[in-house]
Design an enzyme around this catalytic site. Structure first.
Site, PDB file in Angstrom:
ATOM      1  N   GLU A 178       0.817  -1.222   0.000  1.00 45.08           N
ATOM      2  CA  GLU A 178       0.000   0.000   0.000  1.00 45.08           C
ATOM      3  C   GLU A 178       0.850   1.271   0.000  1.00 45.08           C
ATOM      4  O   GLU A 178       0.711   2.126   0.876  1.00 45.08           O
ATOM      5  CB  GLU A 178      -0.972  -0.026   1.187  1.00 45.08           C
ATOM      6  CG  GLU A 178      -1.933  -1.207   1.133  1.00 45.08           C
ATOM      7  CD  GLU A 178      -2.860  -1.296   2.332  1.00 45.08           C
ATOM      8  OE1 GLU A 178      -2.807  -0.396   3.203  1.00 45.08           O
ATOM      9  OE2 GLU A 178      -3.639  -2.269   2.401  1.00 45.08           O
TER      10      GLU A 178
ATOM     11  N   GLU B 245      -6.587 -10.939  -1.070  1.00 45.79           N
ATOM     12  CA  GLU B 245      -7.465 -10.326  -0.065  1.00 45.79           C
ATOM     13  C   GLU B 245      -8.874 -10.061  -0.591  1.00 45.79           C
ATOM     14  O   GLU B 245      -9.420  -8.984  -0.420  1.00 45.79           O
ATOM     15  CB  GLU B 245      -6.832  -9.026   0.450  1.00 45.79           C
ATOM     16  CG  GLU B 245      -5.417  -9.205   0.952  1.00 45.79           C
ATOM     17  CD  GLU B 245      -4.829  -7.954   1.580  1.00 45.79           C
ATOM     18  OE1 GLU B 245      -5.598  -7.113   2.095  1.00 45.79           O
ATOM     19  OE2 GLU B 245      -3.589  -7.816   1.566  1.00 45.79           O
TER      20      GLU B 245
END
EC number: 3.2.1.8
Length: 331
Positions: A159, A266
């Site tokens: 991220e 995810e």
């Protein structure tokens, strides 16, 4: 001997032979194991996220053994969990997950080495370039070295992009600029040369979004061209109902970046009608670089965002329409 006596005599034997609920669950689920179906399509796994506490809860471990071929630690390998105090490591929860996976022949994805969140204060307070470089190198070497040869792939950096494709502000980018990416990946390659090394992020599902094109794809092409050892891109899929339809284009866009692998990471879909989960997995099939899809958990009420029932199994561990849609998509 009366028939009733015979029946009574056989009753203890029948009780001994009766399968346990876990065995019944394993047999039932294994008849249409989504991991086996994914592998039959030439992919490496259908995975899930878990951790020590969940493995010891209810039927989680039985379902994972039967249905999933890969596990990702949800929290136990993050820096704050492992090294909250500099140089002092809490290995037990992550060791438990690795031992479970190895003993049950499950692939493992390490998650995650460098991330701005769930980061100890002692790291955030570093302002010196050389010191932060050493911290990154030591943490990566120590963590990857503990399970060298056992973990197939690692999310090395996680991220790091803003929505417009620029680099996220963090202690890493503030002190080192984007060079922290090179430092982390080079340390990871040295620590375990055979592990696949990933950069991982979310909101990579819209093919023309800045985060995908200018951010992930643009930067990865540049870094790989400069010799940074990035093997793959992880595409998180924390979605709302209706967003699953863009998964195919997003996966293809990442595959065009030049990396060897794309992992659909995810995946959970709040409010999904069942079909979107199947579509999300089917989107992986025609993309050669897409190696598999991990759901982010087993049952709804154990999810990090349980509202909207985002996973494949309900609170009683019953497979939902979303599970059946994955089965149909992979047949």
């Amino acid at each position: 001997m009366k028939a009733s006596s015979v029946l009574l005599g056989l009753a203890p034997l029948a009780a001994l032979a009766a399968p346990t609920p876990e065995a019944e669950l394993s047999a039932r689920q294994a008849q249409q194991s989504i991991d086996a179906l994914m592998k039959a399509k030439g992919k490496l796994y259908f995975g899930t996220a878990t951790d020590q506490g969940l493995l010891n809860t209810g039927k989680n471990s039985a379902i994972i053994k039967a249905d999933f071929g890969q596990v990702t630690p949800e929290n136990s390998m993050k820096c704050q969990s492992l090294e909250n105090t500099r140089g002092q490591y809490n290995w037990a929860p992550a060791d438990a997950l690795v031992n479970f996976a190895v003993s049950n022949n499950k692939s493992i994805r390490g998650h995650t080495l460098i991330w701005h969140s769930q980061l100890p204060g002692w790291v955030n307070n570093i302002n010196d370039r050389n010191q932060l470089t050493t911290v990154i190198q030591n943490h990566v070497a120590t963590v990857m070295g503990r399970w060298k040869g056992k973990i197939r792939a690692w999310d090395v950096v996680n991220e790091i992009f803003n929505e417009d494709g620029t680099m996220r502000q963090s202690v890493f980018s503030r002190v080192l600029g984007e060079d922290f990416v090179r430092i982390a990946f080079e340390a990871a390659r040295k620590a375990d040369p055979n592990a696949k090394l990933y950069i991982n992020d979310y909101n990579l599902d819209r093919p023309n979004a800045g985060k995908l094109t200018k951010g992930m794809v643009g930067h990865v092409k540049k870094w790989v061209g400069a010799g940074v050892p990035i093997d793959g891109i992880g595409r998180q899929g924390h979605l709302q109902s209706g967003q699953g339809n863009g998964l195919g284009q997003g996966i293809k866009g990442l595959g065009d970046s030049g990396v060897k692998e794309v992992g659909g990471n995810e995946l959970d879909i709040q409010g999904n009608n069942g079909n979107e989960f199947g579509g999300g997995n089917k989107a992986c099939l025609p993309v050669p670089a897409c190696v598999g899809i991990p759901a982010w958990g087993v049952r709804d009420n154990d999810s990090w965002r349980p509202q909207g029932n985002p996973l494949l199994f309900d609170s009683n561990y019953n497979p939902k329409p979303a599970y059946n849609s994955v089965v149909q998509a992979l047949k």
